[in-house]
Design an enzyme around this catalytic site. Structure first.
Site, PDB file in Angstrom:
ATOM      1  N   ARG A  87       0.864  -1.188   0.000  1.00 36.15           N
ATOM      2  CA  ARG A  87       0.000   0.000   0.000  1.00 36.15           C
ATOM      3  C   ARG A  87       0.898   1.234   0.000  1.00 36.15           C
ATOM      4  O   ARG A  87       1.726   1.396   0.895  1.00 36.15           O
ATOM      5  CB  ARG A  87      -0.901  -0.030   1.238  1.00 36.15           C
ATOM      6  CG  ARG A  87      -1.726   1.222   1.439  1.00 36.15           C
ATOM      7  CD  ARG A  87      -2.691   1.083   2.620  1.00 36.15           C
ATOM      8  NE  ARG A  87      -3.392   2.326   2.812  1.00 36.15           N
ATOM      9  CZ  ARG A  87      -3.087   3.244   3.745  1.00 36.15           C
ATOM     10  NH1 ARG A  87      -2.111   3.024   4.605  1.00 36.15           N
ATOM     11  NH2 ARG A  87      -3.765   4.358   3.820  1.00 36.15           N
ATOM     12  N   HIS A 131      -2.597  11.026   0.730  1.00 32.32           N
ATOM     13  CA  HIS A 131      -2.091  10.799   2.083  1.00 32.32           C
ATOM     14  C   HIS A 131      -1.494  12.122   2.560  1.00 32.32           C
ATOM     15  O   HIS A 131      -0.272  12.247   2.733  1.00 32.32           O
ATOM     16  CB  HIS A 131      -1.078   9.653   2.079  1.00 32.32           C
ATOM     17  CG  HIS A 131      -0.791   9.058   3.423  1.00 32.32           C
ATOM     18  ND1 HIS A 131      -0.942   7.717   3.705  1.00 32.32           N
ATOM     19  CD2 HIS A 131      -0.343   9.617   4.564  1.00 32.32           C
ATOM     20  CE1 HIS A 131      -0.591   7.486   4.972  1.00 32.32           C
ATOM     21  NE2 HIS A 131      -0.218   8.632   5.510  1.00 32.32           N
ATOM     22  N   GLU A 176      -6.991   8.601   6.168  1.00 33.06           N
ATOM     23  CA  GLU A 176      -7.207   9.292   7.442  1.00 33.06           C
ATOM     24  C   GLU A 176      -7.648  10.745   7.269  1.00 33.06           C
ATOM     25  O   GLU A 176      -6.932  11.668   7.701  1.00 33.06           O
ATOM     26  CB  GLU A 176      -5.932   9.213   8.299  1.00 33.06           C
ATOM     27  CG  GLU A 176      -5.467   7.805   8.575  1.00 33.06           C
ATOM     28  CD  GLU A 176      -4.255   7.736   9.505  1.00 33.06           C
ATOM     29  OE1 GLU A 176      -3.702   8.789   9.852  1.00 33.06           O
ATOM     30  OE2 GLU A 176      -3.872   6.621   9.889  1.00 33.06           O
ATOM     31  N   ASN A 303      -7.380   1.894  10.028  1.00 31.75           N
ATOM     32  CA  ASN A 303      -6.078   2.144  10.663  1.00 31.75           C
ATOM     33  C   ASN A 303      -6.290   2.184  12.166  1.00 31.75           C
ATOM     34  O   ASN A 303      -7.122   2.952  12.657  1.00 31.75           O
ATOM     35  CB  ASN A 303      -5.482   3.473  10.206  1.00 31.75           C
ATOM     36  CG  ASN A 303      -5.025   3.434   8.750  1.00 31.75           C
ATOM     37  OD1 ASN A 303      -5.201   2.423   8.061  1.00 31.75           O
ATOM     38  ND2 ASN A 303      -4.449   4.517   8.283  1.00 31.75           N
ATOM     39  N   TYR A 305      -4.106   2.112  16.004  1.00 27.75           N
ATOM     40  CA  TYR A 305      -2.843   2.108  16.755  1.00 27.75           C
ATOM     41  C   TYR A 305      -3.051   1.960  18.260  1.00 27.75           C
ATOM     42  O   TYR A 305      -2.326   1.238  18.916  1.00 27.75           O
ATOM     43  CB  TYR A 305      -2.055   3.399  16.468  1.00 27.75           C
ATOM     44  CG  TYR A 305      -1.499   3.421  15.061  1.00 27.75           C
ATOM     45  CD1 TYR A 305      -0.244   2.908  14.778  1.00 27.75           C
ATOM     46  CD2 TYR A 305      -2.259   3.916  13.995  1.00 27.75           C
ATOM     47  CE1 TYR A 305       0.268   2.895  13.490  1.00 27.75           C
ATOM     48  CE2 TYR A 305      -1.754   3.909  12.689  1.00 27.75           C
ATOM     49  CZ  TYR A 305      -0.496   3.390  12.453  1.00 27.75           C
ATOM     50  OH  TYR A 305       0.002   3.367  11.171  1.00 27.75           O
ATOM     51  N   GLU A 370      -3.478  -0.065   8.148  1.00 30.92           N
ATOM     52  CA  GLU A 370      -2.302   0.325   8.943  1.00 30.92           C
ATOM     53  C   GLU A 370      -2.445  -0.183  10.364  1.00 30.92           C
ATOM     54  O   GLU A 370      -3.518  -0.078  10.970  1.00 30.92           O
ATOM     55  CB  GLU A 370      -2.145   1.857   9.041  1.00 30.92           C
ATOM     56  CG  GLU A 370      -1.578   2.534   7.840  1.00 30.92           C
ATOM     57  CD  GLU A 370      -1.419   4.034   8.031  1.00 30.92           C
ATOM     58  OE1 GLU A 370      -1.189   4.490   9.175  1.00 30.92           O
ATOM     59  OE2 GLU A 370      -1.543   4.739   7.028  1.00 30.92           O
TER      60      GLU A 370
END
Ligand code: IFM
Length: 467
Positions: A87, A131, A176, A303, A305, A370
């Site tokens: 990606r 991005h 995002e 995504n 985290y 991600e």
């Protein structure tokens, strides 16, 4: 050491459904460098990173990890790791240096060469159109605060599709948008570095409108596999006091639901609409916009985290909120170990998030676009990079994905963030997220232990019956 030297138990015996996609992700400004090469125009990140005081020690993406020149070697690394997919993002200002109008063929040719190399090495390209690196020329005309930028994004999407649509199957519009809108226009941590609630609200809607216009165009052009990537942070109130519960609702609204709901259901959440209006920053929605934003997709990029615990409180003056009307909300320090970003480690929240998304977006396959962690890595005397924390993070989060799949979530792929150590935006080169270590002085790449473990997992997956 090669991937085959890894002891078998290191992969934790994790198994994934047949056909599951395993990849790694990067983004143009974080890795390419070569900012003045082949006619590339400046982006908002060039401007921001060159503005004193905006980034860690003034770090910029001017050189990054020289991927523009070294892409063949980097694709060879991907093939060595056994990645089935990669990606990456296209830099809008390489293709359209002024953001619109004149096309720079040399920019398109770079991505064309990259795609050909990936395909030649058996790595499936997953292309993200945006991005975070808006051409500066468009920022000068209002950036995402201006409705016109959404239309320019769709034009740009069409230009890239014309050049690469014959070879790239997987297309993602935005990465995002929450960060572009709120970190870029509310807290000012990211380019263009504004602190303006009205601009943040307008940017939110125009990013989503741009997504919808581009998705509709790509759909009409025949794109086979179309998605968007959203970043999710589960929000938990620190106490059951009504004010804290409401604080978590407000942040969850803007972090998660404000981007998810219009894309999958064609409506902004009512509570978020009310919060933004009350803050004097209403979403600038026009008739028909939400139908465009809800253009059907083939997958939702997730995504993840960390999770966040929040409560009402007084924010330190040097920590402006990213949330519109969120000046009275603080995020608590995470419990337990934290990465060098200061983020906690919560694989359980990842499973819950995937199950929640499956419920909120029934029938829409999920792809983890991600997930990863930053640690202080260095090349050891033995020439290896021992990164037990990243390996542990990787395996525990992969396990969290399998738990979600067992619970019914339709998760089709996982992309590790990131393939390479790279430019971590305002945090510069101090944060290392890569599976592959980069010595920034020499640009030498060294596979970290986590990369070997990932490669071993992928090898086992390929060899599994129907893997
Ligand atoms: O490096 C970023 C990436 O560009 C977007 N998602 C989060 C990563 C880690 O902060």
């Amino acid at each position: 050491m090669t991937s085959t030297d890894i002891r078998p138990d290191l992969t934790g015996g994790l198994t994934f459904p047949p056909g599951f996609t395993f990849g790694a992700a990067t983004a143009a400004y974080q890795i390419e460098g070569a900012v003045g090469v082949d006619g590339r125009g400046p982006s908002i990140w060039d401007t921001f990173s060159h503005t004193p005081g905006r980034t860690f020690q003034g770090h910029t993406g001017d050189v990054a990890v020289e991927h523009y020149a070294r892409y063949r070697d980097d694709v060879a690394l991907m093939a060595d790791l056994g990645l089935s997919a990669y990606r990456f993002s296209v830099a809008w200002s390489r293709v359209l240096p002024e953001g619109a109008g004149r096309v720079e063929q040399r920019g398109l040719d770079f991505y064309s060469r990259l795609v050909d190399e990936l395909l030649a090495q058996g790595v499936d390209p997953w292309l993200t159109l945006y991005h975070w690196d808006l051409p500066q020329a468009l920022q000068d005309r209002g950036g995402w605060s201006a409705r016109d930028t959404a239309a320019r994004f769709a034009d740009y999407a069409g230009t890239v599709y014309d050049a690469l649509g014959d070879r790239v199957r997987h297309w993602s519009t935005l990465n995002e948008p929450m960060c572009s809108a709120l970190l870029g226009h509310m807290s000012g941590q990211h380019a263009p570095g504004l602190r303006d609630a009205v601009a943040a609200s307008r940017a939110t809607h125009h990013l989503l409108l741009g997504h919808g216009l581009a998705a509709r165009l790509l759909r009409d052009e025949g794109a086979e596999s179309l998605g968007i990537t959203l970043n999710f942070t589960p929000m938990t109130p620190a106490t059951d006091r009504p004010a804290d519960v409401d604080a978590a609702r407000r942040l969850d609204g803007q972090q998660n639901r404000m981007f998810l709901e219009p894309v999958v259901h064609g409506a902004y959440p009512e509570d978020v609409v009310a919060d933004l209006a009350a803050a004097g920053a209403p979403l600038p929605v026009r008739d028909g916009d939400l139908e465009v934003i809800a253009t059907p997709l083939d997958w939702l990029g997730v995504n993840y985290y960390f999770e966040s615990t929040v409560q009402v409180g007084v924010r330190p003056a040097d920590r402006p909120t990213s949330f519109i009307g969120g000046e009275d909300v603080v995020e608590l320090e995470p419990q337990g170990p934290t990465t060098t970003m200061g983020w906690g480690v919560s694989p359980g929240a990842f499973t819950r998030l995937l199950l929640w998304l499956h419920e909120r977006a029934p029938g829409l396959p999920l792809v983890v676009t991600e997930n990863g962690s930053a640690w202080d890595d260095a090349v050891s005397a033995d020439g290896a990079v021992h990164d037990p924390e990243r390996t542990e993070y990787l395996l525990r989060h992969l396990e969290a994905v399998t738990t979600a799949i067992d619970g019914g979530a339709d998760v089709r792929g996982y992309f590790a963030w990131s393939l390479l150590d790279n430019y971590e935006w305002a945090r510069g080169y101090a944060q290392r997220f890569g599976l592959v270590h980069v010595d920034y002085a020499t640009q030498q790449r060294t596979l970290k232990d986590s990369a070997h473990v990932y490669a071993e997992l992928l090898r086992r997956h390929r060899q599994a019956p129907e893997g």
